[in-house]
Design an enzyme around this catalytic site. Structure first.
Site, short mmCIF file in Angstrom:
data_model
loop_
_atom_site.label_atom_id
_atom_site.label_comp_id
_atom_site.label_asym_id
_atom_site.label_seq_id
_atom_site.Cartn_x
_atom_site.Cartn_y
_atom_site.Cartn_z
N GLY A 8 -9.53 -57.47 -2.78
CA GLY A 8 -8.81 -56.19 -2.80
C GLY A 8 -8.43 -55.78 -1.39
O GLY A 8 -8.44 -54.60 -1.03
N ASP A 34 -6.08 -60.65 -2.69
CA ASP A 34 -5.69 -59.49 -3.50
C ASP A 34 -4.94 -60.03 -4.71
O ASP A 34 -4.38 -61.13 -4.68
CB ASP A 34 -4.77 -58.56 -2.69
CG ASP A 34 -4.76 -57.14 -3.23
OD1 ASP A 34 -5.43 -56.26 -2.66
OD2 ASP A 34 -4.09 -56.91 -4.27
N TYR A 142 -14.69 -43.31 -13.07
CA TYR A 142 -14.83 -43.87 -11.71
C TYR A 142 -16.22 -43.55 -11.15
O TYR A 142 -16.94 -44.43 -10.67
CB TYR A 142 -13.74 -43.27 -10.83
CG TYR A 142 -13.77 -43.66 -9.37
CD1 TYR A 142 -13.47 -44.95 -8.96
CD2 TYR A 142 -14.06 -42.70 -8.39
CE1 TYR A 142 -13.46 -45.28 -7.60
CE2 TYR A 142 -14.05 -43.02 -7.05
CZ TYR A 142 -13.75 -44.32 -6.66
OH TYR A 142 -13.75 -44.64 -5.32
N LYS A 146 -19.33 -46.03 -10.23
CA LYS A 146 -19.92 -46.11 -8.89
C LYS A 146 -21.44 -45.86 -8.96
O LYS A 146 -22.22 -46.52 -8.27
CB LYS A 146 -19.26 -45.10 -7.95
CG LYS A 146 -17.82 -45.44 -7.56
CD LYS A 146 -17.72 -46.72 -6.76
CE LYS A 146 -16.31 -46.99 -6.24
NZ LYS A 146 -16.15 -48.34 -5.69
N1 LIG Z 1 -9.61 -44.55 -0.47
C1 LIG Z 1 -10.60 -43.68 -0.63
O1 LIG Z 1 -10.46 -42.48 -0.35
C2 LIG Z 1 -11.94 -44.16 -1.13
C3 LIG Z 1 -13.01 -43.24 -1.19
C4 LIG Z 1 -14.23 -43.67 -1.69
C5 LIG Z 1 -14.42 -44.99 -2.06
N2 LIG Z 1 -13.37 -45.86 -1.97
C6 LIG Z 1 -13.61 -47.24 -2.44
O2 LIG Z 1 -13.14 -48.18 -1.48
C7 LIG Z 1 -12.63 -49.33 -2.16
C8 LIG Z 1 -11.20 -49.58 -1.70
O3 LIG Z 1 -10.44 -48.43 -1.98
P1 LIG Z 1 -8.90 -48.32 -1.59
O4 LIG Z 1 -8.60 -46.89 -1.37
O5 LIG Z 1 -8.56 -49.31 -0.54
O6 LIG Z 1 -8.22 -48.75 -2.97
P2 LIG Z 1 -6.72 -49.25 -3.22
O7 LIG Z 1 -6.39 -48.93 -4.63
O8 LIG Z 1 -5.82 -48.76 -2.14
O9 LIG Z 1 -6.87 -50.82 -3.05
C9 LIG Z 1 -7.48 -51.64 -4.02
C10 LIG Z 1 -6.88 -53.03 -3.90
O10 LIG Z 1 -7.48 -53.84 -4.92
C11 LIG Z 1 -6.47 -54.67 -5.48
N3 LIG Z 1 -6.87 -55.06 -6.83
C12 LIG Z 1 -6.78 -54.34 -7.97
N4 LIG Z 1 -7.20 -55.07 -9.01
C13 LIG Z 1 -7.59 -56.28 -8.52
C14 LIG Z 1 -8.11 -57.47 -9.11
N5 LIG Z 1 -8.32 -57.56 -10.43
N6 LIG Z 1 -8.39 -58.52 -8.30
C15 LIG Z 1 -8.16 -58.44 -6.96
N7 LIG Z 1 -7.64 -57.36 -6.35
C16 LIG Z 1 -7.36 -56.28 -7.12
C17 LIG Z 1 -5.21 -53.80 -5.47
O11 LIG Z 1 -4.03 -54.59 -5.54
C18 LIG Z 1 -5.36 -53.04 -4.14
O12 LIG Z 1 -4.71 -53.74 -3.09
C19 LIG Z 1 -12.77 -49.05 -3.66
O13 LIG Z 1 -13.97 -49.60 -4.13
C20 LIG Z 1 -12.86 -47.55 -3.72
O14 LIG Z 1 -13.56 -47.12 -4.85
C21 LIG Z 1 -12.15 -45.48 -1.52
#
Ligand SMILES: NC(=O)c1ccc[n+]([C@@H]2O[C@H](COP(=O)([O-])OP(=O)(O)OC[C@H]3O[C@@H](n4cnc5c(N)ncnc54)[C@H](O)[C@@H]3O)[C@@H](O)[C@H]2O)c1
Length: 317
Positions: A8, A34, A142, A146
């Site tokens: 990802g 990804d 979600y 988590k």
């Molecule tokens: N962004 C935030 O504010 C935030 C806050 C708390 C936790 N998080 C956690 O951090 C992590 C990353 O978050 P983010 O904001 O970068 O998310 P995002 O949605 O921007 O990125 C997720 C990526 O995963 C890829 N993806 C989706 N399904 C997939 C699959 N089946 N196989 C491979 N890749 C796949 C998507 O194409 C995307 O590029 C997540 O676990 C999220 O829960 C993010």
């Protein structure tokens, strides 16, 4: 050669973490993967592969052939998107984590990183200075995924010695990529609107405070946690992590200092209920004591930095 696998990698967090890891270990040692092939094109400084984390045979093969020793598992369905398709969110978020933990056990990997979120908390959690240990009754799929994920991380550490590390990120704010469907996305969009000279409509109320963090701080926290000696990482579910806490009105005021004509209105939608179930601010004293966490950016400093740098990036969106 030993390699670090990022799953990802092309999302909001992965885009910046992949760069930081490549700078630290060298691009040859990092494989950014990804499900979205187009989004991988930006990584010309490390190895890349199109990979669906749900395709277990393909992931296992890659781990074997590339001698993967560390995994950063970032793929997930986020809070707002998860509510539109709860069963899919549960399946992706849970099955993928359990699979990565199993792989770590099977291949005796060095370290695993998996992010949790302030979404593990819920309406019955103390809202101000939310403690590390407290009631957690998340009411989004979600948040439930988590919370369950945290339990599985601790379980794999205790039962099988898997060195898995995790942070409960607050809302992450960066200017290098667009957010992926979370409840705190407004705090990224608002800068885009200000620079474009457009009016901003907030999907949260003016006074809706949420814990937030500027991306450079999130990257620093992640790298620091992963570099900490094993014995210093005392919490194996996930660490509370905090930097700043603000409302839509406060971020608007911080932007208005730079763009005096900028305007805002408030039209709360379904995401307000999600925000209302989350803490206003977080107590992260365990992270500060165990491995020396310290944030660098407050709201004023973050706004100045984003407004100085975002225009250059906006042409790519
Ligand atoms: N962004 C935030 O504010 C935030 C806050 C708390 C936790 N998080 C956690 O951090 C992590 C990353 O978050 P983010 O904001 O970068 O998310 P995002 O949605 O921007 O990125 C997720 C990526 O995963 C890829 N993806 C989706 N399904 C997939 C699959 N089946 N196989 C491979 N890749 C796949 C998507 O194409 C995307 O590029 C997540 O676990 C999220 O829960 C993010």
């Amino acid at each position: 050669m030993e390699r670090i696998l990022i799953i990802g990698a092309a999302g909001q967090l992965g885009s910046e973490l992949t760069l930081a890891l490549s700078q630290q270990y060298g691009g040859d040692h990092v494989i950014a993967t990804d499900i979205n092939p187009k989004a991988l094109e930006k990584f010309d400084f490390c190895k890349t592969a199109v990979l669906d984390i749900m395709n277990q045979d393909a992931v296992r093969q890659l781990v074997k052939t590339e001698n993967v020793k560390q995994v950063y598992h970032l793929a997930a369905v986020l809070s707002a998107t998860g509510e539109k398709n709860p069963l899919f969110a549960w399946q992706l978020n849970m099955d993928s984590l359990l699979f990565v933990l199993e792989l770590a056990k099977e291949f005796k990997m060095e370290k695993i990183y998996w992010p949790s979120s302030i979404a593990v908390f819920g309406p019955n959690t103390p809202k101000v200075n939310t403690p590390q240990y407290c009631v957690k009754e998340p009411n989004t799929v979600y948040g439930i995924s988590k919370q369950a994920g945290e339990r599985w991380c601790e379980y794999y550490f205790q039962k099988f010695g898997v060195d898995v590390r995790s942070l409960r990120y607050p809302g992450l704010i960066g200017y290098k990529s667009l957010p992926g469907g979370g409840t705190t996305d407004y705090a990224v969009d608002i800068y885009h609107k200000a620079i474009a000279g457009e009016h901003f409509v907030s999907f949260l109320r003016a006074d809706s405070a949420l814990p937030m963090m500027y991306m450079p701080d999130a990257i620093k926290a992640t790298m620091d946690l992963m570099h900490a000696p094993r014995e210093q990482v005392k919490i194996r579910s996930s660490y509370n992590l905090a930097a700043i806490s603000f409302t839509p009105r406060e971020i608007f005021e911080s932007i208005k200092v730079h763009y005096p004509d900028f305007s805002i209105s408030y039209e709360p939608d379904f995401r307000q209920a999600i925000a209302d179930s989350w803490p206003d601010s977080i107590d992260d004293s365990s992270a500060r004591a165990d491995w020396g966490w310290k944030h660098d950016y407050d709201l004023k400093k973050m706004t100045a930095d984003i407004l100085a740098n975002l225009p250059e990036y906006m042409v790519n969106f």
